[in-house]
Design a protein around this motif. Structure first.
Motif, short mmCIF file in Angstrom:
data_model
loop_
_atom_site.label_atom_id
_atom_site.label_comp_id
_atom_site.label_asym_id
_atom_site.label_seq_id
_atom_site.Cartn_x
_atom_site.Cartn_y
_atom_site.Cartn_z
N LEU A 19 3.23 -12.21 -1.00
CA LEU A 19 3.93 -10.95 -1.25
C LEU A 19 5.38 -11.21 -1.66
CD1 LEU A 19 4.21 -7.95 -1.37
CD2 LEU A 19 4.32 -7.86 1.14
N LEU A 20 6.01 -12.16 -1.01
CA LEU A 20 7.39 -12.47 -1.37
C LEU A 20 7.49 -13.04 -2.78
CD1 LEU A 20 8.61 -13.91 2.03
CD2 LEU A 20 9.62 -11.95 0.84
N TRP A 21 6.51 -13.85 -3.18
CA TRP A 21 6.54 -14.35 -4.55
C TRP A 21 6.27 -13.24 -5.56
CZ3 TRP A 21 9.16 -18.12 -6.06
CH2 TRP A 21 9.29 -19.27 -5.30
N PHE A 22 5.39 -12.30 -5.22
CA PHE A 22 5.18 -11.15 -6.10
C PHE A 22 6.48 -10.37 -6.26
CE2 PHE A 22 4.29 -6.64 -6.66
CZ PHE A 22 3.55 -6.66 -7.84
N ALA A 23 7.16 -10.11 -5.13
CA ALA A 23 8.42 -9.37 -5.18
C ALA A 23 9.45 -10.13 -6.02
CB ALA A 23 8.95 -9.14 -3.76
N LEU A 52 15.42 -11.07 10.65
CA LEU A 52 14.86 -12.42 10.76
C LEU A 52 15.82 -13.40 11.43
CD1 LEU A 52 13.16 -12.83 7.27
CD2 LEU A 52 12.19 -11.93 9.39
N SER A 53 15.24 -14.41 12.03
CA SER A 53 16.01 -15.52 12.58
C SER A 53 16.31 -16.52 11.45
CB SER A 53 15.21 -16.23 13.67
OG SER A 53 14.06 -16.87 13.10
N PRO A 54 17.29 -17.39 11.66
CA PRO A 54 17.55 -18.41 10.63
C PRO A 54 16.33 -19.26 10.29
CG PRO A 54 19.39 -18.29 12.16
CD PRO A 54 18.32 -17.41 12.72
N SER A 55 15.52 -19.60 11.28
CA SER A 55 14.35 -20.44 10.98
C SER A 55 13.35 -19.70 10.11
CB SER A 55 13.70 -20.90 12.29
OG SER A 55 13.21 -19.79 13.04
N MET A 56 13.18 -18.40 10.34
CA MET A 56 12.23 -17.64 9.52
C MET A 56 12.79 -17.42 8.12
SD MET A 56 10.35 -14.97 12.06
CE MET A 56 8.84 -15.02 11.10
N VAL A 57 14.08 -17.22 8.00
CA VAL A 57 14.68 -17.10 6.67
C VAL A 57 14.48 -18.41 5.91
CG1 VAL A 57 16.87 -16.88 5.43
CG2 VAL A 57 16.34 -15.33 7.32
N ARG A 58 14.70 -19.52 6.59
CA ARG A 58 14.54 -20.82 5.93
C ARG A 58 13.09 -21.01 5.45
NH1 ARG A 58 16.49 -23.65 9.58
NH2 ARG A 58 18.52 -24.21 8.68
N GLU A 59 12.13 -20.63 6.27
CA GLU A 59 10.73 -20.85 5.92
C GLU A 59 10.24 -19.89 4.85
OE1 GLU A 59 6.25 -20.71 7.96
OE2 GLU A 59 8.04 -20.54 9.23
N PHE A 60 10.60 -18.61 4.97
CA PHE A 60 9.98 -17.61 4.11
C PHE A 60 10.85 -17.14 2.95
CE2 PHE A 60 7.51 -17.15 8.02
CZ PHE A 60 6.21 -17.07 7.51
N VAL A 61 12.15 -17.11 3.10
CA VAL A 61 12.99 -16.41 2.13
C VAL A 61 13.81 -17.34 1.25
CG1 VAL A 61 14.73 -14.60 1.83
CG2 VAL A 61 13.11 -14.45 3.74
N LEU A 62 14.28 -18.45 1.78
CA LEU A 62 15.15 -19.31 0.99
C LEU A 62 14.53 -19.78 -0.33
CD1 LEU A 62 17.21 -21.57 3.42
CD2 LEU A 62 17.71 -19.30 2.52
N PRO A 63 13.23 -20.09 -0.38
CA PRO A 63 12.68 -20.48 -1.69
C PRO A 63 12.87 -19.41 -2.77
CG PRO A 63 11.15 -21.04 0.07
CD PRO A 63 12.22 -20.21 0.69
N HIS A 64 12.87 -18.17 -2.36
CA HIS A 64 13.01 -17.07 -3.32
C HIS A 64 14.47 -16.88 -3.73
CE1 HIS A 64 8.84 -16.25 -2.37
NE2 HIS A 64 9.18 -16.46 -1.12
N TYR A 65 15.39 -17.12 -2.82
CA TYR A 65 16.80 -17.08 -3.19
C TYR A 65 17.13 -18.22 -4.13
CZ TYR A 65 17.75 -13.57 0.43
OH TYR A 65 17.78 -12.43 1.19
N ARG A 66 16.53 -19.37 -3.91
CA ARG A 66 16.78 -20.48 -4.83
C ARG A 66 16.24 -20.15 -6.22
NH1 ARG A 66 14.95 -23.66 -0.12
NH2 ARG A 66 16.82 -24.42 0.96
N GLU A 67 15.14 -19.46 -6.27
CA GLU A 67 14.58 -19.03 -7.56
C GLU A 67 15.48 -18.00 -8.24
OE1 GLU A 67 11.83 -18.70 -10.73
OE2 GLU A 67 11.95 -20.17 -9.11
N PRO A 123 14.17 -9.83 -2.25
CA PRO A 123 12.71 -9.93 -2.11
C PRO A 123 12.20 -9.54 -0.72
CG PRO A 123 13.75 -12.12 -2.19
CD PRO A 123 14.80 -11.13 -2.57
N PHE A 124 12.95 -9.82 0.34
CA PHE A 124 12.44 -9.46 1.65
C PHE A 124 12.45 -7.96 1.84
CE2 PHE A 124 12.71 -8.74 6.25
CZ PHE A 124 11.57 -9.41 6.65
N THR A 125 13.51 -7.29 1.44
CA THR A 125 13.58 -5.83 1.55
C THR A 125 12.53 -5.17 0.67
OG1 THR A 125 15.94 -5.93 2.06
CG2 THR A 125 15.09 -3.83 1.25
N LEU A 126 12.29 -5.71 -0.52
CA LEU A 126 11.27 -5.15 -1.40
C LEU A 126 9.88 -5.35 -0.80
CD1 LEU A 126 10.39 -3.79 -3.97
CD2 LEU A 126 10.63 -5.97 -5.17
N ALA A 127 9.62 -6.51 -0.22
CA ALA A 127 8.32 -6.74 0.43
C ALA A 127 8.10 -5.76 1.58
CB ALA A 127 8.24 -8.18 0.92
#
Length: 365
Positions: free
Chosen positions: A199-203, A232-247, A172-176
């Motif tokens: 945008l990440l949720w759309f992706a 990205l830093s680990p904190s930004m991955v945790r905030e923005f990307v991890l919810p999408h990986y869990r999905e 999702p991050f690369t697609l966004a």
């Protein structure tokens, strides 16, 4: 070696590997039809990526030429099959093209896309197309259906042909980044976090839509390639990307870039334990950080494999195998990215022979 003997040899190697008693490290080379398309010495027909995308017959010819070249020139341990595989493949950026990004061709090279979200408001006008009918995904499905029908009656060099859809998924991050533009989207993370989340949720929804639809055609996967994540830093991955990986719940992550700083986070918080990594990663250090249960795949430099010389390739394989990554037997030696067209056959042979020498496990007395 006959096809039957080759099947038996590879089956035994992988059986022992999966049972946790490997004899040696399995060796894979990430190759695809660009090895034919972008090598003038091999592409005497003038085949192009555009032709493969638009004409199933061209795709059939290129895939079989590639598979024959692999069978003759590249000794590897990929699980052998009695049929010739023909894969309807996606190029990097195909998901973005399916969602509306303009598709650009440059000579015989792989196509690329340009972003479409120059204005953030345009995101809320986007719709997810039908992954079985619309755009480049619909065209791929039609090619798959055409060639699957052909494979029922046409053989290649005396062997049957098996047609499949590529299950490759972009993260999702690369697609966004492809939809918005990498620089612009990285600024959005700071300047407009709400838009970035949208945008990440759309992706993510688009990725899920295609994955579920194509699984019905045999293209099931739980592997995601999210190479832009290295930004990205680990904190930004945790905030923005991890919810999408869990999905998405991937079981394996392909990360070609400099993403070692994120692996512990992904392992602990998304329960990811299989990683395909690029040449920049120190796999020995990754093994020590993630422990014996992680499956690590990589990371011989494709540039080293192409340019050599053979002594340097031998040294690179030996250094990789002696780094500590082999501990626990959960290691597959693979190129850390796609092999480069024009790589000499002799260099593949050196790498494979070196892995056989240095990638052996000690057997109990």
């Amino acid at each position: 070696m006959t096809v039957t003997t080759e099947l038996q040899t590879r089956h035994g190697l992988w059986e022992s590997f999966h049972e946790g008693r490997p004899v040696r490290v399995p060796v894979l080379f990430r190759c695809d039809p660009r090895m034919i398309l972008l090598d003038p010495a091999l592409n005497t027909q003038g085949w192009t990526y555009r032709g493969c995308l638009e004409d199933p017959e061209v795709l059939w010819d290129v895939e079989l030429a590639f598979q024959k070249w692999m069978s003759v020139n590249v000794h590897h341990d990929a699980p052998a099959e009695p049929e010739w595989p023909v894969t309807v493949r996606l190029f990097p950026g195909a998901e973005a093209a399916w969602l509306g990004c303009p598709l650009l061709f440059s000579g015989s090279d792989a196509p690329s896309t340009t972003p479409i979200l120059s204005d953030r408001k345009d995101l809320y006008l986007l719709r997810i197309p039908d992954p079985l009918e619309d755009g480049i995904m619909g065209s791929a499905v039609k090619s798959f259906e055409t060639l699957r029908l052909k494979s029922r009656t046409v053989r290649f060099e005396g062997r049957p042909v098996r047609v499949a859809l590529s299950p490759d998924l972009t993260g999702p991050f690369t697609l966004a980044c492809a939809l918005r533009g990498t620089g612009e989207f990285c600024r959005d993370l700071v300047e407009d976090p709400r838009f970035a989340h949208d945008l990440l949720w759309f992706a993510t929804r688009a990725i899920q839509s295609r994955r579920h639809a194509w699984a019905s055609l045999g293209a099931a996967t739980s592997t995601i390639a999210d190479d832009a994540l290295e930004l990205l830093s680990p904190s930004m991955v945790r905030e923005f990307v991890l919810p999408h990986y869990r999905e998405l719940a991937p079981s394996r992550m392909h990360l070609c870039g400099k993403a070692s700083h994120l692996l512990r986070l992904l392992s602990e918080e998304v329960d990811l334990h299989e990683f395909e990594l690029g040449p920049s990663a120190d796999l020995g250090a990754v093994r020590r950080e993630l422990g014996p249960e992680a499956l690590l795949i990589g990371n011989l430099d494709p540039a080293l494999l192409k340019h050599g010389p053979p002594g340097a390739i031998h040294h690179g394989v030996r250094a990789l195998c002696s780094s500590g990554v082999m501990e626990s037997g959960r290691f597959i030696l693979q190129t850390g990215g796609e092999c480069i067209p024009g790589t000499p056959r002799e260099h593949f042979e050196v790498a494979y022979a070196s892995a056989q020498e240095h990638g052996r496990y000690r057997t109990p007395d």
